[in-house]
Design an enzyme around this catalytic site. Structure first.
Site, PDB file in Angstrom:
ATOM      1  N   GLU A 247       0.817  -1.210   0.000  1.00  0.00           N
ATOM      2  CA  GLU A 247       0.000   0.000   0.000  1.00  0.00           C
ATOM      3  C   GLU A 247       0.852   1.263   0.000  1.00  0.00           C
ATOM      4  O   GLU A 247       0.422   2.315  -0.483  1.00  0.00           O
ATOM      5  CB  GLU A 247      -0.934  -0.018   1.206  1.00  0.00           C
ATOM      6  CG  GLU A 247      -1.911  -1.182   1.183  1.00  0.00           C
ATOM      7  CD  GLU A 247      -2.642  -1.385   2.510  1.00  0.00           C
ATOM      8  OE1 GLU A 247      -3.768  -1.928   2.476  1.00  0.00           O
ATOM      9  OE2 GLU A 247      -2.099  -1.006   3.573  1.00  0.00           O
TER      10      GLU A 247
ATOM     11  N   ASP B  30     -11.576  -6.513  -1.556  1.00  0.00           N
ATOM     12  CA  ASP B  30     -12.364  -7.748  -1.452  1.00  0.00           C
ATOM     13  C   ASP B  30     -13.704  -7.412  -0.821  1.00  0.00           C
ATOM     14  O   ASP B  30     -13.887  -6.337  -0.240  1.00  0.00           O
ATOM     15  CB  ASP B  30     -11.630  -8.806  -0.631  1.00  0.00           C
ATOM     16  CG  ASP B  30     -11.300  -8.313   0.766  1.00  0.00           C
ATOM     17  OD1 ASP B  30     -12.110  -8.543   1.678  1.00  0.00           O
ATOM     18  OD2 ASP B  30     -10.234  -7.681   0.954  1.00  0.00           O
TER      19      ASP B  30
END
Length: 248
Positions: free
Chosen positions: A30, A214
């Site tokens: 990230e 997700d």
């Protein structure tokens, strides 16, 4: 014995960082898109379990932090970063799980408010998600939220709303209770609310921008996973745009 709670930076680096922005992510994947889009302001360094990257973007000093996963790692890294850089703003970025039924992978969750998924002191009269003695919800800084609302979506949609964080993963097996308790929540992760609490306690402006990687409880016709690298890049682009637009 003296226990340090913040890294000691070279004087020149600290002077450049003062009054800038801290951007905090949980994982190296990230952080990577921030490093690709910014320039080094100093050497990266480790403190505790976290890694700190002094950077600069369009003249604005940034301290990009990789905290590690989880509420305690997030709160500890945020506290150290605030002490080291004394920033004007703190932004949580990276990936999250989509919670609300209409969320799709690739969307960007923009946090308007933040609370804990698994805090439950309702037996004592507190709201679900509220830690006793603390606010029911933590709120995004209005100027940062306004700048985020004005962004043009790239890839997925932008969804503004409540974001959750907790110590447990929310999956298809346990999503029902979370959705019932927080019907309007867009996303959930394991760091954001802890960072929001640190920002609130120190009076630092806060916003969370996280790409949905997700889905906690997908429908049969939904894709349920997208690579963290893809959604992290969207989160990073949005975070840097907000910083530039708001002059945070």
């Amino acid at each position: 014995m003296s226990i340090p709670y913040a890294p000691v930076l070279p004087a020149a680096t600290r002077e450049r960082l003062l009054g800038g922005v801290v951007v905090q992510c949980a994982m190296d994947e990230e952080v990577a898109p921030f490093l690709e889009r910014t320039e080094a302001l100093g050497e990266p360094f480790d403190f505790g379990r976290a890694r700190f990257h002094p950077r600069v973007h369009e003249g604005r000093a940034l301290l990009v932090v990789r905290s590690g996963i989880g509420l305690v790692n997030a709160a500890g890294a945020a506290t150290s970063a605030l002490a080291a850089a004394e920033p004007r703003a703190l932004i949580s970025a990276g990936s999250a799980g989509g919670l609300r039924a209409d969320v799709e992978v690739g969307d960007l969750a923009i946090g308007e408010s933040y609370t804990y998924t698994d805090a439950d002191a309702t037996a004592f009269g507190y709201e679900r998600g509220q830690v006793p003695g603390m606010p029911e919800r933590y709120r995004a800084a209005p100027a940062l939220l306004e700048a985020a609302r004005a962004l043009e979506p790239e890839g997925g949609r932008h969804l503004v709303g409540q974001m959750l964080a907790g110590g447990s993963f929310v999956t298809a097996a346990n999503v029902k209770d979370t959705r019932e308790a927080f019907p309007d929540a867009v996303s959930t992760d394991m760091e954001t609310t802890a960072i929001a609490q640190v920002a609130d306690s120190t009076g630092v402006d806060f916003l969370s921008l996280r790409g949905i990687s997700d889905l906690c409880g997908p429908r049969a016709d939904q894709d349920f996973h997208m690579a963290v690298e893809v959604v992290a890049a969207r989160s990073a682009a949005a975070a840097l745009a907000v910083i530039a637009a708001s002059r945070a």
